[in-house]
Design a protein around this motif. Structure first.
Motif, PDB file in Angstrom:
ATOM      1  N   SER A  18      -1.715 -29.254 -17.801  1.00  0.00           N
ATOM      2  CA  SER A  18      -0.954 -30.475 -18.043  1.00  0.00           C
ATOM      3  C   SER A  18       0.069 -30.696 -16.944  1.00  0.00           C
ATOM      4  O   SER A  18       0.250 -31.824 -16.452  1.00  0.00           O
ATOM      5  N   ALA A  19       0.750 -29.632 -16.541  1.00  0.00           N
ATOM      6  CA  ALA A  19       1.763 -29.770 -15.492  1.00  0.00           C
ATOM      7  C   ALA A  19       1.133 -30.187 -14.168  1.00  0.00           C
ATOM      8  O   ALA A  19       1.670 -31.048 -13.449  1.00  0.00           O
ATOM      9  N   MET A  20      -0.011 -29.617 -13.818  1.00  0.00           N
ATOM     10  CA  MET A  20      -0.673 -29.993 -12.568  1.00  0.00           C
ATOM     11  C   MET A  20      -1.113 -31.454 -12.605  1.00  0.00           C
ATOM     12  O   MET A  20      -0.970 -32.189 -11.617  1.00  0.00           O
ATOM     13  N   ARG A  21      -1.624 -31.878 -13.742  1.00  0.00           N
ATOM     14  CA  ARG A  21      -2.104 -33.260 -13.836  1.00  0.00           C
ATOM     15  C   ARG A  21      -0.944 -34.252 -13.893  1.00  0.00           C
ATOM     16  O   ARG A  21      -1.058 -35.368 -13.357  1.00  0.00           O
ATOM     17  N   HIS A  22       0.137 -33.879 -14.511  1.00  0.00           N
ATOM     18  CA  HIS A  22       1.319 -34.740 -14.468  1.00  0.00           C
ATOM     19  C   HIS A  22       1.834 -34.873 -13.029  1.00  0.00           C
ATOM     20  O   HIS A  22       2.248 -35.965 -12.605  1.00  0.00           O
ATOM     21  N   ARG A  23       1.821 -33.770 -12.281  1.00  0.00           N
ATOM     22  CA  ARG A  23       2.289 -33.835 -10.894  1.00  0.00           C
ATOM     23  C   ARG A  23       1.358 -34.707 -10.058  1.00  0.00           C
ATOM     24  O   ARG A  23       1.829 -35.507  -9.220  1.00  0.00           O
ATOM     25  N   ALA A  24       0.061 -34.572 -10.258  1.00  0.00           N
ATOM     26  CA  ALA A  24      -0.875 -35.411  -9.516  1.00  0.00           C
ATOM     27  C   ALA A  24      -0.651 -36.882  -9.825  1.00  0.00           C
ATOM     28  O   ALA A  24      -0.693 -37.741  -8.927  1.00  0.00           O
ATOM     29  N   ALA A  25      -0.382 -37.195 -11.096  1.00  0.00           N
ATOM     30  CA  ALA A  25      -0.133 -38.591 -11.471  1.00  0.00           C
ATOM     31  C   ALA A  25       1.142 -39.110 -10.819  1.00  0.00           C
ATOM     32  O   ALA A  25       1.197 -40.271 -10.382  1.00  0.00           O
ATOM     33  N   GLU A  26       2.166 -38.269 -10.738  1.00  0.00           N
ATOM     34  CA  GLU A  26       3.416 -38.675 -10.088  1.00  0.00           C
ATOM     35  C   GLU A  26       3.197 -38.979  -8.606  1.00  0.00           C
ATOM     36  O   GLU A  26       3.790 -39.921  -8.059  1.00  0.00           O
TER      37      GLU A  26
END
Length: 501
Positions: A54-62
């Protein structure tokens, strides 16, 4: 086009993209790789797998169009898909295995580590200056505070004392079952979390990837925004009450006043510098007492930093230290987090907390889980791996010194002056876990014998020759001579074997 910059899943904060001589270009494409092979190698806690993805995907979205977010079987395949043969930079990874891997890739340039307070070269110079003496965390902590001008008045610590630990050892309040602290920050799941959960379900169903523990609603921050909100909530509403009971344990209140920031720090969502600075600002503004602020700063700038540094300083063979020659395998009930199989209320309660959340605070880790493993003689490498896999904040650099050095005394005292284990009296004094238990903390033998009390004396007997020469343990070892029921205790301990206590 700028050289791409690779972010591992524990390098997700903005300080890992800060440009400069030792950082990526401001417009560098950012590579994030989800490697399924990581989850094949170890049986991770499901909540930990969820949090990291989740953290990696949130960072990618940012990062939007700047991100090259790849899902692959291995890191090597993912890097090829993201960058081909192009050059890549990456900040010093947090594990020896990852560092060795990226150094073998000719296209990758390794930049200095970020996310810590002290440069590795500076620590090595300090540690080399202590050749022939013990590298003690307290000495390092004082050196770090001076170096960073943290909680200092000139050359002296604020308040006149470096360590206020004596003020932070109060037992839990009796009769209430809770510290009644303001609630911690808890995030809300979003569409990204829903997709992560679907992917993990599919991995289990179709790819044979196994997890342990439960994946309830996500409890820990997965984005910089959430991590900053959690930090602000702690400093403004919970830090003031942190200190006095930081070593206490309550069955119905596992969080108490703890910060719950370790996973955010270890994912790289928070920079430790901003964390300790906000804590110091709270004290200087009169919003939190010194004992609470110093205790928290010591956790971040003292222990966390020290563990990171000694992980690298002690060398690759530190992992294999086993001074007590403990080789017992972890039993299935421990590996499976099967709290229902355990009668001892303290161990059952803490195992359930880990099973349900992937977290419990430092005293249950050390004095319930770690102490049990030490008393039963579990292999320290297996214990290290278990903590790494089962905790949301667990990484190799975190758990190796904490387990081999602190918890299991497998380095023979290189990090600590004595083994950290106890009988049931300590748990009875510092927790409310003993009251409803079928065992009695004062009993060494018989049906009501506390497994920690019996285990403590059996451990001392097993290692009496080594520990009898330790100034901090000599009195305890001599206590064996006063036990009229020692033979019975040892027979019962041997009969217990690897059964759940």
């Amino acid at each position: 086009m700028s050289t791409a910059h690779w972010l591992f899943g524990d390098q997700l904060g903005p300080h890992f993209l800060r440009p400069g001589d030792q950082g990526p270009a401001p417009d560098a494409p950012v590579v994030l790789i989800e490697a399924k092979s990581v989850f094949r190698r170890r049986r991770f806690h499901r909540a930990k797998a969820h949090l990291v993805l989740s953290a990696m995907r949130h960072r990618a979205a940012e990062l939007g169009d700047r991100a090259r977010h790849v899902r692959a079987e291995t890191y090597r395949e993912g890097l090829r898909e993201a960058c081909g043969d192009g050059d890549v930079t990456v900040h010093h990874p947090t594990s020896r295995a990852a560092l060795d891997f990226v150094r073998r890739l000719p296209q990758v340039q390794v930049l200095p580590a970020r996310g810590f307070l002290v440069e590795q070269d500076a620590f090595r110079a300090w540690a080399d200056g202590h050749t022939g003496t013990k590298l003690r965390q307290e000495d390092f902590y004082r050196w770090t505070r001076r170096r960073l001008d943290l909680l200092m008045e000139g050359d002296s610590p604020v308040g006149g004392r470096w360590n206020l630990d004596h003020d932070n050892r109060e037992p839990p309040p009796r009769g209430t079952g809770t510290l009644d602290a303001p609630a911690p920050y808890r995030p809300r799941e979003d569409d990204i979390d829903e997709q992560v959960r679907e992917d993990l379900d599919r991995w289990e169903r179709e790819d044979g990837i196994e997890f342990v523990g439960r994946d309830g609603p996500r409890l820990f921050p997965a984005s910089r925004r959430e991590a900053r909100a959690a930090l602000s909530r702690f400093v403004e509403h919970r830090l003031a009450g942190f200190g006095p009971h930081e070593d206490a344990v309550l069955a119905a209140d596992p969080v108490m006043s703890h910060s719950l920031l370790s996973s955010s720090l270890n994912l790289g969502l928070l920079d430790p510098a901003e964390v300790v600075e906000l804590a110091e600002d709270a004290w200087r503004a009169g919003r939190a007492p010194l004992n609470s602020v110093e205790g928290f700063v010591r956790q971040v700038a003292g222990w966390r930093e020290y563990v990171w540094q000694v992980y690298w300083y002690f060398g690759a063979d530190y992992r294999d230290r086993n001074a007590l020659r403990h080789h017992e395998p972890l039993p299935d009930w421990f590996l499976d987090l099967d709290a229902d199989a355990v009668t001892a209320h303290c161990l059952s309660t803490v195992l359930a907390q880990v099973r349900d959340t992937g977290w419990t605070h430092h005293i249950p880790r050390l004095m319930v889980l770690g102490s049990h493993a030490l008393q039963r003689g579990y292999d320290p490498r297996a214990v290290t791996d278990w903590f790494h896999r089962c905790f949301v904040d667990g990484y190799d650099w975190v758990m190796l010194p904490n387990v081999v050095g602190m918890s299991q005394y497998a380095d023979g005292g290189r990090m600590t002056t004595k083994p950290y284990t106890s009988g049931g009296a300590y748990l009875s004094r510092m927790s409310d876990l003993c009251g409803p238990c079928a065992y009695r903390p004062t009993r060494r033998t018989g049906e009501q014998a506390c497994p920690y009390t019996a285990g403590y004396w059996a451990f001392l007997h097993r290692h009496r020759q080594r520990l009898g020469g330790n100034p901090r343990m000599v009195q305890a070892v001599r206590g064996l001579e006063r036990l009229g029921d020692l033979d019975q205790l040892l027979r019962e301990d041997a009969d217990r074997g690897d059964r759940a206590p």
